[in-house]
Scaffold this motif. Structure first.
Motif, mmCIF file in Angstrom:
data_model
loop_
_atom_site.group_PDB
_atom_site.id
_atom_site.type_symbol
_atom_site.label_atom_id
_atom_site.label_comp_id
_atom_site.label_asym_id
_atom_site.label_seq_id
_atom_site.Cartn_x
_atom_site.Cartn_y
_atom_site.Cartn_z
ATOM 1 N N ARG A 151 0.503 -1.264 -0.071
ATOM 2 C CA ARG A 151 0.155 -0.060 0.157
ATOM 3 C C ARG A 151 1.299 1.692 0.223
ATOM 4 N NH1 ARG A 151 -2.432 -1.118 4.123
ATOM 5 N NH2 ARG A 151 -4.337 -1.909 3.455
ATOM 6 N N GLU A 152 2.147 1.099 0.866
ATOM 7 C CA GLU A 152 2.634 2.555 0.643
ATOM 8 C C GLU A 152 3.359 2.606 0.060
ATOM 9 O OE1 GLU A 152 5.127 1.724 4.124
ATOM 10 O OE2 GLU A 152 3.333 2.341 5.842
ATOM 11 N N THR A 153 4.109 1.284 -1.296
ATOM 12 C CA THR A 153 4.690 2.058 -2.628
ATOM 13 C C THR A 153 3.608 2.311 -3.167
ATOM 14 O OG1 THR A 153 5.713 -0.734 -1.373
ATOM 15 C CG2 THR A 153 6.474 0.666 -4.085
ATOM 16 N N CYS A 154 2.894 2.264 -3.839
ATOM 17 C CA CYS A 154 1.574 3.059 -4.713
ATOM 18 C C CYS A 154 1.624 3.775 -5.055
ATOM 19 C CB CYS A 154 0.227 2.020 -4.363
ATOM 20 S SG CYS A 154 0.215 0.758 -4.415
ATOM 21 N N ASP A 155 1.739 4.634 -6.349
ATOM 22 C CA ASP A 155 1.416 6.267 -6.216
ATOM 23 C C ASP A 155 0.277 6.612 -5.785
ATOM 24 O OD1 ASP A 155 4.413 6.203 -7.375
ATOM 25 O OD2 ASP A 155 2.977 5.042 -8.500
ATOM 26 N N GLU A 156 -0.850 5.656 -6.101
ATOM 27 C CA GLU A 156 -2.233 5.868 -5.517
ATOM 28 C C GLU A 156 -3.255 5.479 -5.020
ATOM 29 O OE1 GLU A 156 -4.347 9.791 -8.196
ATOM 30 O OE2 GLU A 156 -2.973 8.749 -9.682
ATOM 31 N N LEU A 157 -4.160 5.426 -4.592
ATOM 32 C CA LEU A 157 -4.934 4.546 -3.546
ATOM 33 C C LEU A 157 -6.333 5.365 -4.475
ATOM 34 C CD1 LEU A 157 -3.955 3.887 -0.341
ATOM 35 C CD2 LEU A 157 -3.379 3.121 -2.052
ATOM 36 N N VAL A 158 -7.287 4.130 -4.566
ATOM 37 C CA VAL A 158 -8.221 4.532 -5.650
ATOM 38 C C VAL A 158 -9.907 3.489 -4.853
ATOM 39 C CG1 VAL A 158 -7.179 5.373 -7.651
ATOM 40 C CG2 VAL A 158 -7.919 3.327 -7.435
ATOM 41 N N LYS A 159 -10.791 3.491 -4.550
ATOM 42 C CA LYS A 159 -11.755 2.554 -4.392
ATOM 43 C C LYS A 159 -13.049 2.463 -4.904
ATOM 44 C CE LYS A 159 -14.168 6.414 -1.193
ATOM 45 N NZ LYS A 159 -13.792 6.104 0.602
ATOM 46 N N LEU A 160 -13.666 1.779 -5.287
ATOM 47 C CA LEU A 160 -15.207 1.441 -5.856
ATOM 48 C C LEU A 160 -15.417 2.453 -5.006
ATOM 49 C CD1 LEU A 160 -15.115 -1.562 -8.048
ATOM 50 C CD2 LEU A 160 -15.066 -0.167 -8.694
ATOM 51 N N PRO A 161 -16.871 2.568 -5.304
ATOM 52 C CA PRO A 161 -18.402 3.342 -5.062
ATOM 53 C C PRO A 161 -19.380 1.738 -4.450
ATOM 54 C CG PRO A 161 -18.632 3.529 -7.054
ATOM 55 C CD PRO A 161 -17.208 3.254 -7.139
ATOM 56 N N MET A 162 -19.406 2.030 -2.752
ATOM 57 C CA MET A 162 -20.553 0.705 -2.446
ATOM 58 C C MET A 162 -21.599 0.849 -2.030
ATOM 59 S SD MET A 162 -18.466 -1.875 -3.117
ATOM 60 C CE MET A 162 -18.972 -3.289 -2.426
#
Length: 247
Positions: A209-220
C-alpha cells in the motif's frame, strides 16, 4: 525432471495446443465422447504427433479430483515459471505497459478469473509474490478458459521491491483500498500503468500500500463492504481500458 501435470477442460487444452504444443505428452479422452469441438482437439493433437488414449470417464474424474474436466485431460510438462527478467522484457516490449498486480490472492478460482479478466482487458502481465499466492494449477487453467496460456504470470520474490522497480521504468502504480479518498473514476489512469488488487477481506499488505503512487476505491452503495477480488479487478481493469481508449 519436474513431475508432469494434468490440464483439463477444452479451452485450456486447446490453448496449450495452440501456444505450447511441445508441452503435451498425451491426451486422455472419455470413451464415447465425439463432437465437433472434441474431434478438433483430438485431430490437432494427432497432427502434432501427440498420443491420444480413450479411457473410461471415471478415470478422468479421478485425475481431475472432482473438478469438471469436460471429458478430456492432457498430461503435460510443467510450464516454465516466469520471473523478474521476463517482466523486464515485457515492459521493454510495450510502449505503454498494462500490468495487474495481485497481493495475497490465494484462491485458485480467483486467480483463474483474474487471468480471464486480464486477457479480455489486454493486460500484458500479471505479477504475484512467490509466497502466499496462488500459482498456476489445473484448477486455475480450467477457470481461466485459456487465458493462463495467453497472459504471462510473473512470480516475484519481493513485491514492494518489484513495484519500486517498475515505477523506475515509468509505470504508474495504482492500488485499490477501501480507505482511499478518491473513487477510481476520479483517478487518471492512462499510459504505462500497474493496478494493484489485494486479497478479499485483508486487502493489500502495508508495504504494498505504501509503495503505490495512488490509492483508489470503488463506490459501494449496498450493505456489503467489499467485492470478490476477481469481480473488483474486472471493474477496475475495464475502467483503465476505457480511459486508455480516449488518451
Amino acid at each position: 525432471m519436474a513431475q508432469a501435470e494434468f490440464i483439463y477442460g477444452m479451452h485450456s487444452i486447446a490453448a496449450v495446443l495452440e501456444h505450447e504444443p511441445e508441452r503435451i505428452l498425451e491426451l486422455m479422452v472419455a470413451k464415447g465422447r465425439s463432437d465437433e469441438r472434441m474431434n478438433t482437439i483430438v485431430n490437432q493433437a494427432r497432427k502434432q504427433g501427440i498420443a491420444v488414449q480413450f479411457v473410461q470417464r471415471k478415470t478422468l474424474d479421478e485425475k481431475s479430483k472432482g473438478e469438471q474436466n469436460q471429458g478430456i485431460i492432457a498430461r503435460a510438462k510443467p510450464a516454465r515459471v516466469l520471473d523478474e527478467a521476463d517482466l523486464d522484457r515485457i515492459i521493454a516490449a510495450n510502449e505503454q505497459p498494462f500490468l495487474l498486480i495481485l497481493d495475497g490472492v490465494t484462491d485458485p478460482h480467483n486467480l483463474g478469473a483474474c487471468l480471464r479478466n486480464a486477457d479480455a482487458a489486454g493486460v500484458h502481465a500479471i505479477i504475484t509474490p512467490k509466497d502466499n499466492s496462488a500459482a498456476i494449477t489445473p484448477v486455475v487453467r480450467k477457470v481461466a478458459v485459456g487465458a493462463a496460456e495467453t497472459v504471462p504470470l510473473i512470480q516475484v520474490t519481493n513485491l514492494s521491491r518489484t513495484l519500486k522497480h517498475i515505477q523506475q521504468k515509468g509505470v504508474w502504480v495504482v492500488g485499490t483500498a477501501g480507505e482511499a479518498e478518491q473513487m477510481i473514476y476520479e483517478c487518471k489512469m492512462q499510459g504505462a500503468i500497474g493496478l494493484v488488487m489485494g486479497a478479499e477481506g485483508k486487502g493489500m499488505r502495508r508495504l504494498t500500500r505504501e509503495t503505490c503512487d495512488e490509492l483508489v476505491k470503488l463506490p459501494m452503495a449496498g450493505a456489503v463492504s467489499s467485492l470478490n477480488v476477481s469481480v473488483a479487478a474486472g471493474i477496475c481493469l475495464f475502467e483503465i481500458v476505457r480511459q486508455r481508449s480516449f488518451q
